[in-house]
Design an enzyme around this catalytic site. Structure first.
Site, mmCIF file in Angstrom:
data_model
loop_
_atom_site.group_PDB
_atom_site.id
_atom_site.type_symbol
_atom_site.label_atom_id
_atom_site.label_comp_id
_atom_site.label_asym_id
_atom_site.label_seq_id
_atom_site.Cartn_x
_atom_site.Cartn_y
_atom_site.Cartn_z
ATOM 1 C CB THR A 63 46.761 66.156 -2.264
ATOM 2 O OG1 THR A 63 45.755 65.458 -1.528
ATOM 3 C CG2 THR A 63 48.063 65.393 -2.167
ATOM 4 C CE LYS A 118 47.600 61.631 -15.341
ATOM 5 N NZ LYS A 118 47.797 60.579 -14.334
ATOM 6 N N GLY A 153 46.127 53.853 -0.125
ATOM 7 C CA GLY A 153 45.917 55.224 -0.577
ATOM 8 C C GLY A 153 46.333 55.473 -2.019
ATOM 9 C CD GLU A 210 56.382 69.279 -17.520
ATOM 10 O OE1 GLU A 210 57.058 69.957 -18.296
ATOM 11 O OE2 GLU A 210 56.039 68.120 -17.774
ATOM 12 C CB THR A 255 48.936 70.908 1.060
ATOM 13 O OG1 THR A 255 47.540 71.104 1.291
ATOM 14 C CG2 THR A 255 49.691 70.966 2.375
ATOM 15 C CG LEU A 279 45.702 74.714 1.371
ATOM 16 C CD1 LEU A 279 46.967 75.166 0.667
ATOM 17 C CD2 LEU A 279 45.430 75.597 2.587
ATOM 18 C CD GLU A 296 40.866 59.800 -6.784
ATOM 19 O OE1 GLU A 296 39.808 60.410 -6.584
ATOM 20 O OE2 GLU A 296 41.637 60.030 -7.730
#
Lengths: 436, 436
Positions: free
Chosen positions: A24, A215, A197, A139, A27, A22, A200
């Site tokens: 980023t 990726k 932000g 995905e 949520t 839970l 990191e």
């Protein structure tokens, strides 16, 4: 013709979900599912409900969602037969990997955003999904909210894909955009990204290209129907790119982007991540700020590009929920597991040395006769053809020159570099960047 | 939980296809299927074979494909129980519509590229597909090879889509690009497009925006889960756009594009096709030549864009074959019909008069005191707020002025226009173009 074993019918026309994590993304997924509550029944023919959320810190999580949903006990989820879909958004390798394998073996469908895991050990998970005849969708693991995996696996399936070039890391794209538009140096742009932000606390995985490498490994595997893993990807970050390189690129009608490049050639798959000069008129050139885009060339479709937010709470959740809804439809029609691993070939990944590239190189050399002849003869002796040789400026006894090569074999170029580095007339090799 | 009736098993692990039409797209589909012959079994678990091709002129078609595949008799196809997939690429309303309905009723799956039919009577076909529990796919009907329908129906399904803006007609985008980059007037650019094969002999459907209107109707229906048909779409073409408008737009940092715009608002759906000024930094602004792109905004995913070839033999075939491969997988898993019509709402389409827009207007007025006051008072009396008022040049006794409005209700703007047209001090209203 094989008939698939059918899953047991759903209870009360409702599909129950467990969310692992839970943070980023977790949520975001919870929010998006809530925002779709009214739509589910007409859209899918079934309601979806988050039954359990696995968290480490129950107290902290209780500030975000109803306490009764929370658990810190994985067994409670994996043993719950009412739970048909597990959404893994914890990240990291373990225990995420074990949980997903156990979920699949328990007959649950799995959705994940976990690029680290897919790029290194996706096969194990996909094999488990196939064995269990369940859906395993990811995905969100590439380019956040941008639909790219489903389009590659389905819409573009009638193509032989020859090339994928992706701006798949928002942090570095933000940094390079600031360096381009506001003439910042790398350190300043990184500091801004951190402050806002976008980066990191430890930005290594982004700025060294590791995130992009994961990726592009996933995209290459799907596009070329042959497994490419993280360790196959040659990776170079953007820490050495300077505002001056970007300015010179601009004078040549180019921008500099960090790209993942994957190509299918007669002799194997080429796959790498590095900064690259891209012509300003190319669609990737105008992908700025923290946006991502994946450019795909197929033999039938030609050039195509997918653009959008590559990260963030809600964009990533958009991709996760798209997968979850797909699973719901497949469950209703008893056909989970019908879109699965597409790596049915085994194509070797080429050594970087054998790849052909064009290069932009910036050098500080002694400003005296014979120096240019010295440099060009090194290239000539190593089969490196020069397209342009530009003297940019002089400072004291030094001259700055920019060399653009034609397409050259990387091994030959690197051999030249080694020799150039030993020559006293060359004071510094300030930049070496590939050109698209 | 409803269990779906299963189709009969396939013969010899092979799926047989009929192709209706062997024009540009039909030929492309045939070529792409041929080029995928080796891939089908590993990719899909089944081979696909074109068994019959319906053509009008057998002689002409025999120059392209094996004569034994050809027929001019629809009954031969619809009555052939071995044929499981029918690909309709004849175009036009009839007999395409009847053939597709008969195919679905006979238990065949259908793929079509027929935007005219989907945009006017898609519901009838989708209802027939649902009834028959067969797949009815039409990815190629919008934006050619660009995957957009499947991403909207699946990947982005967890979003409330609020806006779609599409450059969905390659002919007009080519013309506007030439007008922009080479300062051509419309007639000259159209002549070039015709010469190069980008425009048809009768270019009306393209340059008047009718083709784009069909596509935006289809996209709006899917995005907003509510049926929008061709006749709902307000349509304005590009014949009145001049090189001067494009130049002035450029000075304001904008380009002019023909766009289909669809928005979901509290009071209904807005849907229209017209030229529009778009900020040069917007991703749509750099979509040039005959390329298409569809920009989508969703509440979770944010801004996203899909770019590629909107027409042509092979790009369109790419979309058709993607659909066909999907059907093959669904057939193997006995779940055809599980992705179907998504229009479960009935949202009214707003009258154009009630829509809010910004406007660019170019006027030739008498160059004397009091004229500007006259013009501005008309706007003021009709609740039209002016953002900018720019005098561009003078010629004899006339002055050219450009007016940019703030967001205004179209009715109020049109009321102003009516009055302005009657004023003797205004010699000409040379351009009225919306602004994004």
């Amino acid at each position: 013709m094989l008939r698939k074993e059918k899953r047991t019918d759903m209870r009360d026309n409702k599909i129950q979900i467990a969310l692992l994590g839970l943070g980023t993304v977790g949520t975001g997924v919870y929010k998006v599912l809530e925002s779709q509550k009214e739509e589910m029944l007409p859209k899918l023919g079934v309601e979806l409900e988050v039954k359990k959320i696995l968290v480490r810190n129950l107290e902290k999580a209780a500030a975000k969602v109803d306490r009764s949903l929370l658990t810190n006990n994985w067994q409670e989820i994996v043993e719950d037969e009412e739970i048909d879909i597990v959404i893994e958004v914890m990240g990291g390798m373990e225990p995420a990997r074990t949980y997903m394998l156990e979920a699949l073996r328990a007959g649950k469908n799995v959705v994940t955003a976990n690029k680290d895991l897919i790029a290194t050990d996706g096969k194990t998970l996909m094999d488990a999904a196939k064995e269990a005849q369940r859906d395993f969708f990811f995905e969100a693991s590439v380019a956040g909210g941008i639909p790219i995996i489903r389009p590659l696996k389905q819409s573009l399936e009638g193509n032989h894909i020859s090339e994928i070039v992706g701006i798949v890391n928002g942090t570095t794209n933000f940094i390079l955009t600031k360096m381009t538009e506001e003439n910042m140096e790398f350190d300043e742009a990184l500091a801004l990204a951190t402050k806002l932000g976008y980066a990191e606390a430890d930005p290594t995985a982004d700025i060294e290209g590791l995130d992009a490498a994961r990726k592009i490994a996933i995209l290459a595997s799907i596009a070329f129907n042959s497994r490419v893993t993280f360790s196959d990807v040659y990776t170079e970050g953007i820490t050495k790119v300077t505002a001056r390189d970007i300015r010179y690129a601009g004078e040549m009608g180019c921008v500099i982007k960090l790209v993942g490049v994957a190509r299918s050639t007669q002799t194997g798959i080429e796959v790498s991540v590095h900064p690259m000069l891209i012509d300003s008129r190319h669609p990737l050139a105008s992908v700025n700020d923290s946006y991502n885009a994946v450019f795909v060339h197929g033999d039938a479709v030609g050039d195509t590009m997918f653009y959008g937010r590559g990260a963030g709470e809600l964009p990533t959740a958009s991709a996760v929920v798209g997968d979850v809804f797909d699973i719901a439809k497949n469950m209703l029609y008893h056909c989970t597991g019908h879109v699965n691993c597409t790596c049915y070939k085994t194509i070797p990944v080429k050594k970087m040395d054998d790849i052909v590239s064009r290069y932009f190189m910036r050098l500080q050399v002694e400003d005296r006769p014979g120096v240019l002849a010295g440099v060009t003869s090194v290239f000539g002796n190593n089969n490196v053809s020069i397209e342009q040789f530009i003297q940019k400026r002089k400072e004291g006894t030094l001259a700055e020159i920019v060399v653009i090569t034609e397409e050259v074999v990387e091994r030959n170029f690197n051999d030249s570099l080694k020799i150039l580095r030993t020559m006293s007339m060359i004071k510094e090799i300030s930049a070496v960047i590939r050109v698209y």
